[in-house]
Design a protein around this motif. Structure first.
Motif, PDB file in Angstrom:
ATOM      1  N   VAL A 148       3.727 -26.710 -45.699  1.00  0.00           N
ATOM      2  CA  VAL A 148       4.176 -26.022 -44.482  1.00  0.00           C
ATOM      3  C   VAL A 148       4.649 -27.043 -43.446  1.00  0.00           C
ATOM      4  O   VAL A 148       5.713 -26.892 -42.830  1.00  0.00           O
ATOM      5  CB  VAL A 148       3.049 -25.147 -43.904  1.00  0.00           C
ATOM      6  N   ALA A 149       3.859 -28.111 -43.262  1.00  0.00           N
ATOM      7  CA  ALA A 149       4.245 -29.165 -42.328  1.00  0.00           C
ATOM      8  C   ALA A 149       5.541 -29.840 -42.770  1.00  0.00           C
ATOM      9  O   ALA A 149       6.412 -30.149 -41.945  1.00  0.00           O
ATOM     10  CB  ALA A 149       3.126 -30.196 -42.207  1.00  0.00           C
ATOM     11  N   LEU A 150       5.691 -30.047 -44.079  1.00  0.00           N
ATOM     12  CA  LEU A 150       6.896 -30.673 -44.621  1.00  0.00           C
ATOM     13  C   LEU A 150       8.134 -29.825 -44.312  1.00  0.00           C
ATOM     14  O   LEU A 150       9.175 -30.347 -43.883  1.00  0.00           O
ATOM     15  CB  LEU A 150       6.744 -30.857 -46.131  1.00  0.00           C
ATOM     16  N   LEU A 151       8.021 -28.524 -44.494  1.00  0.00           N
ATOM     17  CA  LEU A 151       9.138 -27.616 -44.231  1.00  0.00           C
ATOM     18  C   LEU A 151       9.558 -27.672 -42.764  1.00  0.00           C
ATOM     19  O   LEU A 151      10.755 -27.785 -42.453  1.00  0.00           O
ATOM     20  CB  LEU A 151       8.750 -26.191 -44.616  1.00  0.00           C
ATOM     21  N   PHE A 152       8.608 -27.633 -41.871  1.00  0.00           N
ATOM     22  CA  PHE A 152       8.932 -27.650 -40.439  1.00  0.00           C
ATOM     23  C   PHE A 152       9.526 -28.991 -40.012  1.00  0.00           C
ATOM     24  O   PHE A 152      10.416 -29.028 -39.156  1.00  0.00           O
ATOM     25  CB  PHE A 152       7.683 -27.332 -39.607  1.00  0.00           C
ATOM     26  N   ARG A 153       9.071 -30.093 -40.599  1.00  0.00           N
ATOM     27  CA  ARG A 153       9.635 -31.399 -40.249  1.00  0.00           C
ATOM     28  C   ARG A 153      11.088 -31.510 -40.708  1.00  0.00           C
ATOM     29  O   ARG A 153      11.933 -32.094 -40.018  1.00  0.00           O
ATOM     30  CB  ARG A 153       8.809 -32.528 -40.858  1.00  0.00           C
ATOM     31  N   ILE A 154      11.400 -30.966 -41.864  1.00  0.00           N
ATOM     32  CA  ILE A 154      12.790 -30.969 -42.332  1.00  0.00           C
ATOM     33  C   ILE A 154      13.661 -30.134 -41.395  1.00  0.00           C
ATOM     34  O   ILE A 154      14.785 -30.522 -41.058  1.00  0.00           O
ATOM     35  CB  ILE A 154      12.874 -30.431 -43.778  1.00  0.00           C
ATOM     36  N   ILE A 155      13.132 -28.994 -40.956  1.00  0.00           N
ATOM     37  CA  ILE A 155      13.882 -28.132 -40.032  1.00  0.00           C
ATOM     38  C   ILE A 155      14.136 -28.858 -38.708  1.00  0.00           C
ATOM     39  O   ILE A 155      15.236 -28.788 -38.145  1.00  0.00           O
ATOM     40  CB  ILE A 155      13.119 -26.815 -39.793  1.00  0.00           C
ATOM     41  N   ILE A 156      13.129 -29.562 -38.205  1.00  0.00           N
ATOM     42  CA  ILE A 156      13.292 -30.296 -36.946  1.00  0.00           C
ATOM     43  C   ILE A 156      14.380 -31.357 -37.079  1.00  0.00           C
ATOM     44  O   ILE A 156      15.250 -31.495 -36.207  1.00  0.00           O
ATOM     45  CB  ILE A 156      11.955 -30.930 -36.518  1.00  0.00           C
ATOM     46  N   GLY A 157      14.350 -32.123 -38.161  1.00  0.00           N
ATOM     47  CA  GLY A 157      15.391 -33.122 -38.382  1.00  0.00           C
ATOM     48  C   GLY A 157      16.763 -32.480 -38.533  1.00  0.00           C
ATOM     49  O   GLY A 157      17.767 -32.975 -37.997  1.00  0.00           O
ATOM     50  N   PHE A 158      16.812 -31.366 -39.240  1.00  0.00           N
ATOM     51  CA  PHE A 158      18.066 -30.631 -39.460  1.00  0.00           C
ATOM     52  C   PHE A 158      18.682 -30.189 -38.135  1.00  0.00           C
ATOM     53  O   PHE A 158      19.896 -30.294 -37.928  1.00  0.00           O
ATOM     54  CB  PHE A 158      17.774 -29.418 -40.352  1.00  0.00           C
ATOM     55  N   THR A 159      17.857 -29.717 -37.225  1.00  0.00           N
ATOM     56  CA  THR A 159      18.367 -29.213 -35.946  1.00  0.00           C
ATOM     57  C   THR A 159      18.655 -30.331 -34.945  1.00  0.00           C
ATOM     58  O   THR A 159      19.428 -30.143 -34.006  1.00  0.00           O
ATOM     59  CB  THR A 159      17.364 -28.228 -35.315  1.00  0.00           C
ATOM     60  N   HIS A 160      18.052 -31.494 -35.128  1.00  0.00           N
ATOM     61  CA  HIS A 160      18.316 -32.615 -34.224  1.00  0.00           C
ATOM     62  C   HIS A 160      19.593 -33.365 -34.593  1.00  0.00           C
ATOM     63  O   HIS A 160      20.160 -34.073 -33.747  1.00  0.00           O
ATOM     64  CB  HIS A 160      17.140 -33.595 -34.241  1.00  0.00           C
ATOM     65  N   GLY A 161      20.056 -33.232 -35.814  1.00  0.00           N
ATOM     66  CA  GLY A 161      21.252 -33.932 -36.257  1.00  0.00           C
ATOM     67  C   GLY A 161      22.478 -33.720 -35.383  1.00  0.00           C
ATOM     68  O   GLY A 161      23.221 -34.665 -35.092  1.00  0.00           O
ATOM     69  N   PRO A 162      22.737 -32.498 -34.913  1.00  0.00           N
ATOM     70  CA  PRO A 162      23.963 -32.254 -34.124  1.00  0.00           C
ATOM     71  C   PRO A 162      23.932 -32.803 -32.702  1.00  0.00           C
ATOM     72  O   PRO A 162      24.979 -32.831 -32.048  1.00  0.00           O
ATOM     73  CB  PRO A 162      24.047 -30.710 -34.089  1.00  0.00           C
ATOM     74  N   LEU A 163      22.798 -33.228 -32.176  1.00  0.00           N
ATOM     75  CA  LEU A 163      22.707 -33.534 -30.752  1.00  0.00           C
ATOM     76  C   LEU A 163      23.539 -34.746 -30.336  1.00  0.00           C
ATOM     77  O   LEU A 163      24.284 -34.686 -29.346  1.00  0.00           O
ATOM     78  CB  LEU A 163      21.238 -33.740 -30.357  1.00  0.00           C
ATOM     79  N   PHE A 164      23.424 -35.848 -31.042  1.00  0.00           N
ATOM     80  CA  PHE A 164      24.187 -37.036 -30.648  1.00  0.00           C
ATOM     81  C   PHE A 164      25.697 -36.817 -30.768  1.00  0.00           C
ATOM     82  O   PHE A 164      26.436 -37.146 -29.832  1.00  0.00           O
ATOM     83  CB  PHE A 164      23.737 -38.240 -31.472  1.00  0.00           C
ATOM     84  N   PRO A 165      26.212 -36.288 -31.891  1.00  0.00           N
ATOM     85  CA  PRO A 165      27.656 -36.025 -31.945  1.00  0.00           C
ATOM     86  C   PRO A 165      28.124 -35.053 -30.869  1.00  0.00           C
ATOM     87  O   PRO A 165      29.209 -35.227 -30.302  1.00  0.00           O
ATOM     88  CB  PRO A 165      27.847 -35.431 -33.354  1.00  0.00           C
TER      89      PRO A 165
END
Length: 517
Positions: A148-165
């Motif tokens: 469960v923790a692994l799934l949420f961490r992947i989601i967090i990284g997935f959603t943070h990817g667009p911020l810098f661009p």
């Protein structure tokens, strides 16, 4: 005539673009706080005295509290729950963020232009904040808590990817060239501040609060919920579509960037229409690619291993290591912001050309860390003070790139496509940087300076390569094919194309008539 050619300068503070910079800064503060939340939380999430293969259910405070004399508060709300995750599971959890992060870096630049950077920021941080709260649910899960923790961490990284661009999409239409360094530095300066604050708060929560890791996640999520309404109310994708910006400021921005102040249509870019060949052949882009790959290769390695360097090589107690790192991360935003302000001052006063300013600060951000790596080759516990000073200098100099180095240079060279190219280059650089730890793991057999010295020399060479590449190939002159085109310019181009097509049709008709004769 005078209205078109002369636009009065609008001061930066206070202004709409300054407000935007502060909100971007707050957003990136939240991103980094949520990113490192697990790095701090895992210290008190895992019971190191009962690590097994992860098949056993988590243990609670009743077992663990007998092994520690520290009095923890809040036990009336939550028991001090910990998990029996193996070292491999912990490393997988820490690395899961980057799996999702890299996946969305490449397309996010194009999406931020197509959908709007405002929506990208809002949607990304809303989802990451919800996922951060979601991690707390493992407190109530005895089985499969790791997954469960692994799934949420992947989601967090997935959603943070667009911020810098998406940040580059904003600055391409909001930051005039003479203020770009300052505005970009304001936006990026909070990155390491978010890391520092989370480290300080997280250390206290872990040490003095029962199940303090839950409160670390909730605190970083709270920041996101506070930011969202401010963002939705005060931000717009472009100066033309902002509801409360003054007409004077709107004209000032549009005039200096080359936008039509009356054009409120959303810009769209198709992937097939992008000048891919010019991207690949452009020397400044090649310089940015080499420089970012080299800098991130060394920077990511240092971020993930600086704690081990302090404790294993310099033999600094772990409780003091956190304070040293927090102090360094606090100095980094001061460094980047100062670099941005100084860079704009030098250009505004015609003391240096923009290209020379970028090369100056990027050289400092590359060559000083390279020298620091060499100095660390001679620093162990017998030269503890020198080692600490060297590490602080490394962190401070690395932050100069965010004020007026390669990080800012994307918007200089490619105003219209900076977010797209930044996403692609950063994804490649990040993917390469992840191998830095693998290389370190293969080279370092024992936690001794002799083994670490080989890594320090390697990364010093890599930093030098990145700095030299930017000195030789770098530029801050915008490419003519990467400029924002106003409606008038687009119409002129279309008229030219129609004339060329009409001439071709005329020639073709003449040839057909002559054939018939």
């Amino acid at each position: 005539m005078s209205t078109e050619n002369t636009v009065a300068t609008v001061r930066l503070i206070p202004s709409t673009r300054f407000t935007l910079a502060l909100l971007v800064s707050f957003a990136l503060f939240i991103q980094y706080a949520q990113r490192v939340s697990l790095s701090m939380s895992i210290v008190c999430m895992v019971n190191k005295t009962n690590i097994n293969d992860g098949s056993k259910p988590s243990i609670s405070s009743a077992q663990f509290m007998n092994q520690t004399s520290t009095i923890k508060y809040g036990s009336q709300f939550l028991n001090d729950k910990q998990f029996s995750w193996s070292e491999l599971q912990q490393q997988i959890l820490l690395g899961a963020y980057w799996f999702g992060y890299i996946f969305t870096l490449v397309p996010s630049g194009w999406l931020s232009i197509t959908l709007g950077a405002k929506r990208m920021f809002a949607g990304s941080l809303l989802l990451s904040t919800i996922a951060t709260v979601g991690i707390c649910s493992i407190y109530f899960i005895n089985k499969f808590n790791f997954y469960v923790a692994l799934l949420f961490r992947i989601i967090i990284g997935f959603t943070h990817g667009p911020l810098f661009p998406a940040t580059y999409t904003f600055w391409s239409v909001w930051a005039v060239p003479l203020e770009r360094s300052t505005l970009t530095a304001i936006g990026f300066c909070s990155n390491n501040l978010g890391t520092s604050v989370t480290m300080l708060i997280g250390g206290l929560l872990c040490r003095y609060v029962s199940s303090g890791w839950v409160y670390i996640f909730l605190t970083t999520a709270l920041f996101g919920f506070l930011w969202l309404p401010l963002w939705l109310w005060l931000v717009a994708d472009t100066p033309q579509t902002h509801r409360t910006i003054s007409e004077k400021e709107r004209n000032y921005i549009c005039k200096h960037i080359g936008l039509n102040s009356d054009d409120k249509k959303k810009k769209t870019v198709t992937l097939s229409a992008l000048p891919w060949k010019r991207f690949v052949r452009s020397k400044p882009i090649i310089a940015l690619f080499i420089t970012e790959c080299c800098n991130l290769f060394g920077l990511f390695f240092f971020y993930t291993n600086v704690g081990k360097i302090l404790t294993e090589i310099h033999r600094i107690p772990p409780q003091y290591t956190g304070y040293v790192l927090a102090g360094g991360f606090i100095l980094m935003p001061i460094s980047s912001l100062s670099a941005g302000v100084i860079a704009d001052y030098l250009v505004r006063r015609n003391m240096m050309l923009l290209t020379d300013v970028r090369k100056l600060f990027n050289s400092l951000a590359s060559f000083i860390p390279a020298i620091c790596m060499i100095v660390l080759c001679f620093c162990d516990h017998t030269r503890q003070v020198l080692g600490l000073i060297t590490i602080l200098i490394f962190l401070i100099s690395s932050a100069l790139a965010y004020g007026s180095g390669y990080i800012v240079n994307f918007a200089d060279v490619l105003p219209a496509y900076s977010s797209i190219v930044f996403g692609i280059v950063t994804a490649a650089a990040t993917l390469g940087a992840l191998f830095a730890n693998i290389i370190a793991g293969l080279v370092i057999k024992q936690p001794i300076l002799q083994d670490w010295r080989k890594i320090f020399i390697l990364f010093s060479v890599i930093y030098f390569i990145g700095g030299i590449a930017f000195l030789v190939l770098g530029s801050a002159v915008p490419r003519s094919w990467a400029l924002h085109k106003t409606t008038t310019e687009k119409q002129q181009i279309e008229d030219t194309n129609m004339k060329e097509e009409g001439a071709e049709d005329t020639i073709l008709m003449q040839k057909l008539e002559s054939t018939k004769e």
